[in-house]
Design an enzyme around this catalytic site. Structure first.
Site, PDB file in Angstrom:
ATOM      1  CB  THR A 163      -0.933   0.027   1.255  1.00  0.00           C
ATOM      2  OG1 THR A 163      -1.583  -1.211   1.378  1.00  0.00           O
ATOM      3  CG2 THR A 163      -1.984   1.101   1.174  1.00  0.00           C
ATOM      4  NE  ARG A 191      -7.530  -8.904   1.421  1.00  0.00           N
ATOM      5  CZ  ARG A 191      -6.737  -7.872   1.663  1.00  0.00           C
ATOM      6  NH1 ARG A 191      -6.511  -6.977   0.719  1.00  0.00           N
ATOM      7  NH2 ARG A 191      -6.151  -7.729   2.827  1.00  0.00           N
TER       8      ARG A 191
HETATM    9  N1  GLY Z   1      -3.458  -2.920   3.527  1.00  0.00           N
HETATM   10  C1  GLY Z   1      -3.869  -3.292   2.250  1.00  0.00           C
HETATM   11  C2  GLY Z   1      -4.587  -4.548   2.166  1.00  0.00           C
HETATM   12  O1  GLY Z   1      -4.506  -5.396   3.049  1.00  0.00           O
HETATM   13  O2  GLY Z   1      -5.291  -4.737   1.197  1.00  0.00           O
END
Ligand code: GLY
Length: 298
Positions: A163, A191
């Site tokens: 991220t 997801r």
């Molecule tokens: N922190 C990003 C994710 O788990 O998708």
């Protein structure tokens, strides 16, 4: 108000050969955000410009070079929130989009909604002729190699971190938090992690400040980390760093050592950058001072 930009390039374990690119990428993002603020742009425009620069940099897991899911597809998430009226916008599970933070901003500014996913989000982008879609816009040879290695079971871990995120504080004292991600390597298609979930992956509030989280989304979601971190910091500003470091450690311990990190900026300019992971690349542009950046845990 002295403008400030805080950047993170993701918490996790970053391969040695990527350290230089990660540090250069977060430093450039901080400078880009600062230049936007100096030219009179508001916090939203500055945070988006900073995140966009990292979406284009394959050293990060966002936009171009985002990780692949179990089917080898690329689905990205992004979220943004401005403090002054607490408006937010986010997109989740968008296929093959290089600049999802632009779409999250569009959701915030031009729809009555907070979160659009999948085909609906893609259709909105197309209606507004926004964004760069297509396999060639997002796939890199390195990301495909990582996916092939992970899929063969030789090593499921990405060698970058998770991220990207930016927080900007503008001349008027307004804050914006923005983040973008490819999610988790080999994730089940569909997801969605914390990055597009307001209160978990990001939050901005005129009294509390702004926060962007990074790390394993399921752990961050479970703890509503962004909002919780802001309330903790507001309750004890002088102990904010220590308390938030302890909170990251506590969440990590409860989730099998998951990488967890965050950047946080309070309305008075106080900042916190903490992580419970080997690395989290970060950078700060504070007023006219030279950009500072780092990567390792203190
Ligand atoms: N922190 C990003 C994710 O788990 O998708």
């Amino acid at each position: 108000m002295q403008p400030i930009v805080l950047i993170h390039g993701g918490a996790g374990t970053i391969a040695e050969e990527l350290h230089e690119a990660a540090l250069a990428g977060v430093s450039a993002a901080a400078e880009i955000g600062r230049r936007a603020l100096q030219s009179g742009a508001d916090a939203v425009t500055a945070a988006v410009a900073a995140v966009r620069s990292m979406e284009d940099e394959p050293a990060f897991n966002a936009g171009r070079g985002a990780c692949m899911n179990a089917d080898g597809d690329i689905e990205v998430d992004a979220g943004i929130m401005r403090s002054w009226d607490r408006r937010s916008g986010a997109v989740g599970g968008v296929r093959e989009l290089r600049d999802p933070i632009l779409l999250a901003r569009l959701v915030m500014e031009q729809t009555p909604h907070c979160l659009l996913v999948g085909q609906g989000a893609e259709a909105l982008a197309r209606r507004h002729q926004l964004g760069h879609f297509g396999r060639a816009e997002v796939e890199t040879t390195k990301a495909r190699e990582r996916w092939l290695v992970a899929r063969s079971g030789q090593g499921a871990r990405d060698n970058r971190a998770d991220t990207v995120g930016a927080i900007a504080l503008d001349h008027r004292g307004h804050l914006c938090a923005a983040g973008s991600t490819g999610g988790v390597l080999l994730k089940i298609p569909g997801r969605v992690g914390d990055t597009p979930i307001v209160g978990a992956g990001f939050y901005a509030d005129p009294d509390l400040g702004a926060c962007c989280c990074t790390g394993v989304g399921e752990a961050i979601l479970t703890h509503m980390l962004a909002y919780r971190a802001l309330t903790l910091a507001a309750a004890a500003p002088e102990a904010a760093s220590a308390r938030l470091r302890a909170l990251c450690a506590e969440i990590s311990a409860a989730h099998a050592g998951a990488a967890i990190g965050l950047i946080l900026l309070r309305p008075d300019g106080q900042r916190v950058l903490v992580h419970q992971s080997d690395h989290m690349s970060w950078a700060v542009a504070d007023g006219e001072q030279p950009v500072i950046a780092g990567l390792r845990r203190e």
